[in-house]
Design a protein around this motif. Sequence first.
Motif, PDB file in Angstrom:
ATOM      1  N   HIS A  23      48.232 -34.729 -24.676  1.00  0.00           N
ATOM      2  CA  HIS A  23      47.849 -34.567 -23.643  1.00  0.00           C
ATOM      3  C   HIS A  23      46.663 -33.735 -23.442  1.00  0.00           C
ATOM      4  N   CYS A  24      44.778 -33.873 -23.455  1.00  0.00           N
ATOM      5  CA  CYS A  24      44.413 -32.859 -23.601  1.00  0.00           C
ATOM      6  C   CYS A  24      42.719 -33.528 -22.905  1.00  0.00           C
ATOM      7  N   HIS A  25      41.980 -32.740 -23.016  1.00  0.00           N
ATOM      8  CA  HIS A  25      41.202 -32.767 -21.464  1.00  0.00           C
ATOM      9  C   HIS A  25      39.934 -32.710 -22.082  1.00  0.00           C
ATOM     10  N   ILE A  26      38.593 -33.469 -21.314  1.00  0.00           N
ATOM     11  CA  ILE A  26      37.464 -33.980 -22.609  1.00  0.00           C
ATOM     12  C   ILE A  26      36.518 -33.306 -21.010  1.00  0.00           C
ATOM     13  N   ILE A  27      35.830 -32.505 -20.948  1.00  0.00           N
ATOM     14  CA  ILE A  27      34.683 -32.411 -20.083  1.00  0.00           C
ATOM     15  C   ILE A  27      32.784 -32.810 -20.680  1.00  0.00           C
ATOM     16  N   SER A  28      32.241 -33.660 -20.283  1.00  0.00           N
ATOM     17  CA  SER A  28      31.499 -33.993 -20.564  1.00  0.00           C
ATOM     18  C   SER A  28      29.669 -32.732 -20.243  1.00  0.00           C
ATOM     19  N   ALA A  29      28.749 -32.506 -21.055  1.00  0.00           N
ATOM     20  CA  ALA A  29      27.938 -31.509 -21.127  1.00  0.00           C
ATOM     21  C   ALA A  29      26.855 -32.156 -20.158  1.00  0.00           C
ATOM     22  N   ASP A  30      26.610 -32.997 -20.222  1.00  0.00           N
ATOM     23  CA  ASP A  30      25.836 -34.313 -19.262  1.00  0.00           C
ATOM     24  C   ASP A  30      26.553 -34.309 -18.281  1.00  0.00           C
ATOM     25  N   THR A  31      25.645 -33.267 -17.471  1.00  0.00           N
ATOM     26  CA  THR A  31      26.021 -33.575 -15.726  1.00  0.00           C
ATOM     27  C   THR A  31      25.784 -34.506 -14.753  1.00  0.00           C
ATOM     28  N   SER A  32      24.161 -34.724 -15.171  1.00  0.00           N
ATOM     29  CA  SER A  32      23.502 -36.024 -14.813  1.00  0.00           C
ATOM     30  C   SER A  32      24.352 -37.402 -14.924  1.00  0.00           C
ATOM     31  N   SER A  33      24.628 -37.913 -15.663  1.00  0.00           N
ATOM     32  CA  SER A  33      25.968 -39.036 -16.346  1.00  0.00           C
ATOM     33  C   SER A  33      27.353 -39.121 -15.706  1.00  0.00           C
ATOM     34  N   TYR A  34      27.816 -37.947 -15.798  1.00  0.00           N
ATOM     35  CA  TYR A  34      28.991 -37.300 -15.585  1.00  0.00           C
ATOM     36  C   TYR A  34      29.656 -36.439 -14.401  1.00  0.00           C
ATOM     37  N   PRO A  35      28.984 -36.567 -13.751  1.00  0.00           N
ATOM     38  CA  PRO A  35      28.225 -35.237 -12.662  1.00  0.00           C
ATOM     39  C   PRO A  35      30.092 -34.519 -12.403  1.00  0.00           C
ATOM     40  N   PRO A  36      30.767 -34.018 -12.248  1.00  0.00           N
ATOM     41  CA  PRO A  36      31.090 -33.498 -11.446  1.00  0.00           C
ATOM     42  C   PRO A  36      31.837 -33.827 -10.202  1.00  0.00           C
ATOM     43  N   ALA A  37      33.121 -33.793 -10.025  1.00  0.00           N
ATOM     44  CA  ALA A  37      33.584 -34.334  -8.369  1.00  0.00           C
ATOM     45  C   ALA A  37      34.918 -33.909  -7.787  1.00  0.00           C
ATOM     46  N   PRO A  38      35.541 -32.749  -8.550  1.00  0.00           N
ATOM     47  CA  PRO A  38      37.116 -32.090  -8.519  1.00  0.00           C
ATOM     48  C   PRO A  38      37.522 -32.904  -7.678  1.00  0.00           C
TER      49      PRO A  38
END
Length: 286
Positions: free
Chosen positions: A7-22
């Motif tokens: 159980h771990c989580h990752i967040i990309s620094a590329d917000t254009s390719s992977y935009p936040p949508a919580p």
Amino acid sequence: MDFVDAHCHIISADTSSYPPAPLGGKQSAWAATRPVTAEGMLARMDETGIDQAVLVQATTHYGYDNSYVLDSTRSRPDRFVAVGTVDPLLPDAADSLKAAVGEGGLAGVRLFTSGSTVPTQGEWFVAPETFPFWERAAELDLPVCLQMRLGAATGQLVELLERFPGVKVLLDHIGYPDIAASPARAGAEVAALGVHPGLHLKLTHRNLERLHDAGEQAADFLTPVVEAFGAARIAWGSNLPAAEQSLPELRALAEGVLAALPEADRQEIFAGTARRLYPQLARRDA
């Protein structure tokens, strides 16, 4: 000792390719203040001696968009498998689930019914509209991580397990039992659920910190829970980076709390259970 972080989580620094949508429109504080990329996770795993990891969708950052965990797994299939978040209430949930799994797809799914950004426990996970989803998960032998809090919703969990005994349900953070108030009472509450063979427990720092604080009384929780479930239905996960500690610290915390268990049990909790739940890990490790 072999280690798999379940159980771990990752967040990309590329917000254009992977935009936040919580989910629910509210981002968790950890995702904003201490994100870890897939590359950063690999570096931390190498530093800590962790062979493989289950990338659990960061629901409070990406919602139902599983692109980043999937792309990260496809780039390093020898080290990662992906668990994505889905909406089981959608009319096409069962068909979408079948399409999402398989080679290069999801190895499991997660239902986020309560958490830091969703303080009110949802009971929709056992609504009749979700039944086709649960039936398809059983058909696919797909593990379903359930993020929920034991207590008022425990009855709904039992109803789910009785209705769909063939589904492998993995209870995130063991459902947040109140170990601090009484390790023995919390242990009895969790152990009572061990009669359901499809239920598995995910042991994380949310529980381990409380057990560490309990000292010798930690056994009042661990002994009945391990007896009821067996180590083969318990998996360790770091919860990095939602956990504030470093990965070496989180591994050390788990090893310290579980030190009294037999080595065979610890090996199951630290790797064996995860590899059975996610057989892609075992095949790639071989």
